[in-house]
Design a protein around this motif. Structure first.
Motif, PDB file in Angstrom:
ATOM      1  N   VAL A  74       0.827  -1.219   0.000  1.00  0.00           N
ATOM      2  CA  VAL A  74       0.000   0.000   0.000  1.00  0.00           C
ATOM      3  C   VAL A  74       0.855   1.261   0.000  1.00  0.00           C
ATOM      4  CG1 VAL A  74      -1.975  -1.117   1.082  1.00  0.00           C
ATOM      5  CG2 VAL A  74      -0.262   0.001   2.513  1.00  0.00           C
ATOM      6  N   HIS A  75       2.057   1.195   0.533  1.00  0.00           N
ATOM      7  CA  HIS A  75       2.919   2.374   0.587  1.00  0.00           C
ATOM      8  C   HIS A  75       3.465   2.773  -0.783  1.00  0.00           C
ATOM      9  CE1 HIS A  75       3.124   0.756   4.757  1.00  0.00           C
ATOM     10  NE2 HIS A  75       2.778   2.001   4.976  1.00  0.00           N
ATOM     11  N   LEU A  76       3.305   1.910  -1.761  1.00  0.00           N
ATOM     12  CA  LEU A  76       3.787   2.205  -3.107  1.00  0.00           C
ATOM     13  C   LEU A  76       2.674   2.612  -4.059  1.00  0.00           C
ATOM     14  CD1 LEU A  76       6.416  -0.645  -3.536  1.00  0.00           C
ATOM     15  CD2 LEU A  76       6.803   1.745  -2.913  1.00  0.00           C
ATOM     16  N   ARG A  77       1.445   2.677  -3.566  1.00  0.00           N
ATOM     17  CA  ARG A  77       0.338   3.116  -4.426  1.00  0.00           C
ATOM     18  C   ARG A  77       0.604   4.534  -4.917  1.00  0.00           C
ATOM     19  NH1 ARG A  77      -4.571   1.051  -0.786  1.00  0.00           N
ATOM     20  NH2 ARG A  77      -4.385  -1.157  -1.297  1.00  0.00           N
ATOM     21  N   GLY A  78       0.319   4.743  -6.182  1.00  0.00           N
ATOM     22  CA  GLY A  78       0.512   6.050  -6.773  1.00  0.00           C
ATOM     23  C   GLY A  78       1.920   6.293  -7.298  1.00  0.00           C
ATOM     24  N   MET A  79       2.829   5.373  -7.054  1.00  0.00           N
ATOM     25  CA  MET A  79       4.197   5.517  -7.567  1.00  0.00           C
ATOM     26  C   MET A  79       4.292   4.894  -8.955  1.00  0.00           C
ATOM     27  SD  MET A  79       6.566   4.808  -4.250  1.00  0.00           S
ATOM     28  CE  MET A  79       8.036   5.268  -5.149  1.00  0.00           C
ATOM     29  N   ASP A  80       5.182   5.424  -9.746  1.00  0.00           N
ATOM     30  CA  ASP A  80       5.427   4.878 -11.074  1.00  0.00           C
ATOM     31  C   ASP A  80       6.362   3.685 -10.924  1.00  0.00           C
ATOM     32  OD1 ASP A  80       5.876   4.322 -13.722  1.00  0.00           O
ATOM     33  OD2 ASP A  80       6.654   6.311 -14.226  1.00  0.00           O
ATOM     34  N   LEU A  81       5.806   2.493 -11.019  1.00  0.00           N
ATOM     35  CA  LEU A  81       6.584   1.259 -10.860  1.00  0.00           C
ATOM     36  C   LEU A  81       6.905   0.592 -12.197  1.00  0.00           C
ATOM     37  CD1 LEU A  81       4.669  -0.243  -7.815  1.00  0.00           C
ATOM     38  CD2 LEU A  81       6.824   1.035  -7.798  1.00  0.00           C
ATOM     39  N   ARG A  82       6.592   1.277 -13.286  1.00  0.00           N
ATOM     40  CA  ARG A  82       6.832   0.674 -14.603  1.00  0.00           C
ATOM     41  C   ARG A  82       8.310   0.381 -14.822  1.00  0.00           C
ATOM     42  NH1 ARG A  82       4.961   4.983 -18.549  1.00  0.00           N
ATOM     43  NH2 ARG A  82       5.967   6.216 -16.920  1.00  0.00           N
ATOM     44  N   VAL A  83       8.565  -0.672 -15.583  1.00  0.00           N
ATOM     45  CA  VAL A  83       9.914  -1.061 -15.965  1.00  0.00           C
ATOM     46  C   VAL A  83       9.940  -1.136 -17.485  1.00  0.00           C
ATOM     47  CG1 VAL A  83      11.698  -2.829 -15.763  1.00  0.00           C
ATOM     48  CG2 VAL A  83      10.174  -2.384 -13.831  1.00  0.00           C
ATOM     49  N   VAL A  84      10.997  -0.572 -18.093  1.00  0.00           N
ATOM     50  CA  VAL A  84      11.075  -0.453 -19.555  1.00  0.00           C
ATOM     51  C   VAL A  84      12.311  -1.182 -20.073  1.00  0.00           C
ATOM     52  CG1 VAL A  84      11.162   1.166 -21.484  1.00  0.00           C
ATOM     53  CG2 VAL A  84       9.997   1.824 -19.357  1.00  0.00           C
ATOM     54  N   ALA A  85      12.110  -1.937 -21.141  1.00  0.00           N
ATOM     55  CA  ALA A  85      13.218  -2.623 -21.816  1.00  0.00           C
ATOM     56  C   ALA A  85      13.099  -2.404 -23.316  1.00  0.00           C
ATOM     57  CB  ALA A  85      13.193  -4.118 -21.506  1.00  0.00           C
ATOM     58  N   ALA A  86      14.227  -2.229 -23.966  1.00  0.00           N
ATOM     59  CA  ALA A  86      14.244  -2.057 -25.419  1.00  0.00           C
ATOM     60  C   ALA A  86      14.035  -3.398 -26.103  1.00  0.00           C
ATOM     61  CB  ALA A  86      15.569  -1.448 -25.869  1.00  0.00           C
ATOM     62  N   VAL A  87      13.342  -3.365 -27.222  1.00  0.00           N
ATOM     63  CA  VAL A  87      13.175  -4.539 -28.076  1.00  0.00           C
ATOM     64  C   VAL A  87      14.249  -4.435 -29.151  1.00  0.00           C
ATOM     65  CG1 VAL A  87      11.622  -5.751 -29.651  1.00  0.00           C
ATOM     66  CG2 VAL A  87      10.714  -4.637 -27.599  1.00  0.00           C
ATOM     67  N   ASP A  88      15.113  -5.438 -29.251  1.00  0.00           N
ATOM     68  CA  ASP A  88      16.282  -5.344 -30.122  1.00  0.00           C
ATOM     69  C   ASP A  88      16.044  -5.832 -31.547  1.00  0.00           C
ATOM     70  OD1 ASP A  88      16.182  -8.064 -29.725  1.00  0.00           O
ATOM     71  OD2 ASP A  88      18.095  -8.214 -28.683  1.00  0.00           O
ATOM     72  N   GLY A  89      14.804  -5.990 -31.942  1.00  0.00           N
ATOM     73  CA  GLY A  89      14.505  -6.403 -33.313  1.00  0.00           C
ATOM     74  C   GLY A  89      13.023  -6.655 -33.485  1.00  0.00           C
ATOM     75  N   PRO A  90      12.602  -6.959 -34.703  1.00  0.00           N
ATOM     76  CA  PRO A  90      11.171  -7.131 -34.981  1.00  0.00           C
ATOM     77  C   PRO A  90      10.616  -8.520 -34.677  1.00  0.00           C
ATOM     78  CG  PRO A  90      12.411  -7.249 -37.015  1.00  0.00           C
ATOM     79  CD  PRO A  90      13.409  -6.937 -35.921  1.00  0.00           C
ATOM     80  N   SER A  91      11.453  -9.443 -34.253  1.00  0.00           N
ATOM     81  CA  SER A  91      10.994 -10.820 -34.063  1.00  0.00           C
ATOM     82  C   SER A  91      10.252 -11.007 -32.740  1.00  0.00           C
ATOM     83  CB  SER A  91      12.179 -11.779 -34.104  1.00  0.00           C
ATOM     84  OG  SER A  91      12.965 -11.613 -32.932  1.00  0.00           O
ATOM     85  N   PRO A  92       9.411 -12.028 -32.673  1.00  0.00           N
ATOM     86  CA  PRO A  92       8.763 -12.360 -31.403  1.00  0.00           C
ATOM     87  C   PRO A  92       9.789 -12.705 -30.322  1.00  0.00           C
ATOM     88  CG  PRO A  92       7.675 -13.517 -33.204  1.00  0.00           C
ATOM     89  CD  PRO A  92       8.908 -12.866 -33.776  1.00  0.00           C
ATOM     90  N   GLN A  93      10.923 -13.273 -30.728  1.00  0.00           N
ATOM     91  CA  GLN A  93      11.968 -13.594 -29.762  1.00  0.00           C
ATOM     92  C   GLN A  93      12.544 -12.326 -29.134  1.00  0.00           C
ATOM     93  OE1 GLN A  93      11.921 -14.737 -32.943  1.00  0.00           O
ATOM     94  NE2 GLN A  93      11.561 -16.944 -32.695  1.00  0.00           N
ATOM     95  N   ALA A  94      12.665 -11.279 -29.921  1.00  0.00           N
ATOM     96  CA  ALA A  94      13.164 -10.000 -29.402  1.00  0.00           C
ATOM     97  C   ALA A  94      12.179  -9.419 -28.385  1.00  0.00           C
ATOM     98  CB  ALA A  94      13.402  -9.013 -30.539  1.00  0.00           C
ATOM     99  N   GLN A  95      10.889  -9.521 -28.691  1.00  0.00           N
ATOM    100  CA  GLN A  95       9.869  -9.068 -27.738  1.00  0.00           C
ATOM    101  C   GLN A  95       9.979  -9.860 -26.441  1.00  0.00           C
ATOM    102  OE1 GLN A  95       7.172  -6.808 -27.793  1.00  0.00           O
ATOM    103  NE2 GLN A  95       7.988  -5.895 -29.653  1.00  0.00           N
ATOM    104  N   GLU A  96      10.161 -11.156 -26.559  1.00  0.00           N
ATOM    105  CA  GLU A  96      10.250 -12.008 -25.375  1.00  0.00           C
ATOM    106  C   GLU A  96      11.504 -11.695 -24.554  1.00  0.00           C
ATOM    107  OE1 GLU A  96       9.237 -14.440 -22.422  1.00  0.00           O
ATOM    108  OE2 GLU A  96       7.965 -13.795 -24.081  1.00  0.00           O
ATOM    109  N   ARG A  97      12.625 -11.445 -25.203  1.00  0.00           N
ATOM    110  CA  ARG A  97      13.847 -11.061 -24.484  1.00  0.00           C
ATOM    111  C   ARG A  97      13.621  -9.772 -23.698  1.00  0.00           C
ATOM    112  NH1 ARG A  97      16.343 -12.952 -29.160  1.00  0.00           N
ATOM    113  NH2 ARG A  97      16.420 -10.860 -30.067  1.00  0.00           N
ATOM    114  N   ALA A  98      12.949  -8.817 -24.317  1.00  0.00           N
ATOM    115  CA  ALA A  98      12.673  -7.549 -23.634  1.00  0.00           C
ATOM    116  C   ALA A  98      11.725  -7.771 -22.452  1.00  0.00           C
ATOM    117  CB  ALA A  98      12.080  -6.534 -24.615  1.00  0.00           C
ATOM    118  N   ARG A  99      10.719  -8.597 -22.642  1.00  0.00           N
ATOM    119  CA  ARG A  99       9.797  -8.905 -21.533  1.00  0.00           C
ATOM    120  C   ARG A  99      10.544  -9.556 -20.363  1.00  0.00           C
ATOM    121  NH1 ARG A  99       6.729 -10.559 -25.549  1.00  0.00           N
ATOM    122  NH2 ARG A  99       4.904  -9.365 -26.058  1.00  0.00           N
TER     123      ARG A  99
END
Length: 125
Positions: free
Chosen positions: A79-104
């Motif tokens: 509850v102490h973290l409500r309202g905080m930006d907890l998003r995590v961002v990763a670059a996708v290194d190519g157009p393939s589904p594998q690249a999306q999965e690596r970023a995830r």
């Protein structure tokens, strides 16, 4: 400012975001840290302020919509973290589904590290 100028600024912010992510060597970053690292276009080296941070956020949304980054947006683990930006961002290194999965996986790994450290040190009560 015209719509063209704003679109150009969002594109500039998107490229600055990708440049920051490239320097991480494939690791993901918490969104607040990423946006704090984004520099203004023009090479003046100044940190972003509130106005620029809004443009950077627009660039991040543009990259996510284009599939060039993965944004993990987990629910707050406490509850102490409500309202905080907890998003995590990763670059996708190519157009393939594998690249999306690596970023995830990179975003998920970064989130788990944060969560582990938070739960190890945070005490409610």
């Amino acid at each position: 400012m015209t719509g063209t100028g704003e679109a150009g600024e969002a594109a500039g912010a998107a490229e600055a975001i990708l440049a920051v992510l490239r320097r991480t060597g494939g690791r993901a970053l918490p969104a607040p840290e990423l946006l704090a690292r984004v520099r203004r276009p023009g090479g003046d080296g100044a940190r972003t302020d509130g106005w620029d941070r809004a443009r950077a956020a627009g660039g991040l949304a543009e990259l996510e919509a284009a599939g060039r980054v993965v944004v993990l947006d987990p629910p707050p683990p406490d509850v102490h973290l409500r309202g905080m930006d907890l998003r995590v961002v990763a670059a996708v290194d190519g157009p393939s589904p594998q690249a999306q999965e690596r970023a995830r996986r990179a975003a998920d790994e970064r989130w788990r590290l944060f969560l582990r450290d938070f739960l190890a040190t945070h005490r409610c009560g």
